[in-house]
Design a protein around this motif. Structure first.
Motif, mmCIF file in Angstrom:
data_model
loop_
_atom_site.group_PDB
_atom_site.id
_atom_site.type_symbol
_atom_site.label_atom_id
_atom_site.label_comp_id
_atom_site.label_asym_id
_atom_site.label_seq_id
_atom_site.Cartn_x
_atom_site.Cartn_y
_atom_site.Cartn_z
ATOM 1 N N LYS A 138 0.930 5.272 -0.096
ATOM 2 C CA LYS A 138 0.188 6.530 -0.003
ATOM 3 C C LYS A 138 1.182 7.656 -0.247
ATOM 4 C CE LYS A 138 -2.869 9.343 2.704
ATOM 5 N NZ LYS A 138 -3.658 9.501 3.921
ATOM 6 N N ASN B 221 -1.116 -1.257 -4.368
ATOM 7 C CA ASN B 221 -2.213 -0.296 -4.322
ATOM 8 C C ASN B 221 -1.604 1.082 -4.129
ATOM 9 O OD1 ASN B 221 -4.047 -2.360 -4.473
ATOM 10 N ND2 ASN B 221 -4.478 -2.404 -2.292
ATOM 11 N N ARG C 28 5.106 7.690 -6.254
ATOM 12 C CA ARG C 28 4.379 6.466 -6.608
ATOM 13 C C ARG C 28 5.188 5.553 -7.521
ATOM 14 N NH1 ARG C 28 -1.627 7.613 -7.752
ATOM 15 N NH2 ARG C 28 -1.137 6.493 -9.637
ATOM 16 N N ASP D 21 -4.794 1.732 -8.771
ATOM 17 C CA ASP D 21 -4.873 3.105 -8.279
ATOM 18 C C ASP D 21 -6.127 3.204 -7.424
ATOM 19 O OD1 ASP D 21 -4.542 5.745 -7.772
ATOM 20 O OD2 ASP D 21 -4.984 6.441 -9.798
ATOM 21 N N VAL D 22 -5.959 3.407 -6.131
ATOM 22 C CA VAL D 22 -7.093 3.453 -5.210
ATOM 23 C C VAL D 22 -7.286 4.863 -4.642
ATOM 24 C CG1 VAL D 22 -7.013 1.022 -4.599
ATOM 25 C CG2 VAL D 22 -5.626 2.632 -3.322
ATOM 26 N N THR D 23 -6.901 5.872 -5.412
ATOM 27 C CA THR D 23 -7.077 7.256 -4.980
ATOM 28 C C THR D 23 -8.567 7.570 -4.896
ATOM 29 O OG1 THR D 23 -5.053 7.823 -6.146
ATOM 30 C CG2 THR D 23 -6.471 9.637 -5.494
ATOM 31 N N PRO D 24 -9.033 8.086 -3.760
ATOM 32 C CA PRO D 24 -10.461 8.394 -3.655
ATOM 33 C C PRO D 24 -10.845 9.574 -4.543
ATOM 34 C CG PRO D 24 -9.308 9.110 -1.686
ATOM 35 C CD PRO D 24 -8.310 8.380 -2.519
ATOM 36 N N GLN E 173 -2.077 5.209 -3.804
ATOM 37 C CA GLN E 173 -3.063 6.214 -3.446
ATOM 38 C C GLN E 173 -2.388 7.574 -3.383
ATOM 39 O OE1 GLN E 173 -5.001 5.444 0.267
ATOM 40 N NE2 GLN E 173 -6.143 7.346 0.237
ATOM 41 N N HIS F 158 0.866 -1.181 0.000
ATOM 42 C CA HIS F 158 0.000 0.000 0.000
ATOM 43 C C HIS F 158 0.898 1.224 0.000
ATOM 44 C CE1 HIS F 158 -3.551 -2.439 0.967
ATOM 45 N NE2 HIS F 158 -2.739 -3.107 1.770
#
Length: 127
Positions: A22, A83, A91, A110-113, A85, A20
């Protein structure tokens, strides 16, 4: 006082894991978990000694991945899912560092909200 039997801490032997990442403009956080979500190890650029604006650089993110590679090799991880974010610049360098270390990356996500409707707009200006 009663004698307590010491329990030996065993190292988990995991074949595959999830990375993960971030990545913000100011920092990069990397956490390695099992497929179930149990945290194995993690790191950030601040943990490695980077301060200020240097924490958000791709170089710092690559150094984080390099430090985590040593921990992951002792755990026996070979296959990774990543993942990502956030919109920071660290990244890509994390993924490159893991590929360069010999890990096989099966999934890049890509799990960016993303907001569906956004925030409420400001009230109309009265002159």
């Amino acid at each position: 006082m009663a004698y307590k039997k010491k329990i030996k801490k065993t190292r988990k032997n995991v074949d595959s894991g999830i990375v993960h990442v971030k990545s913000t403009f100011n920092n990069t956080l990397v956490t390695i978990t099992t497929m179930d979500g149990d945290v194995l190890c993690g790191g950030s650029s601040g943990k490695l000694g980077f301060k200020g604006a240097r924490k958000g650089t791709p170089f710092a993110a690559g150094q984080i991945a390099g430090a985590l590679v040593k921990d992951m090799q002792t755990l026996g991880i070979k296959n990774l899912e990543v993942n990502m974010q956030g919109a920071g610049s660290g990244r890509d360098s994390v993924v490159r560092a893991f590929q360069g270390a010999g890990f096989s990356i099966s999934v890049l996500r890509d799990v960016t909200p993303l907001p569906h409707n956004g925030t409420r707009p400001p009230k109309k200006r009265r002159v």
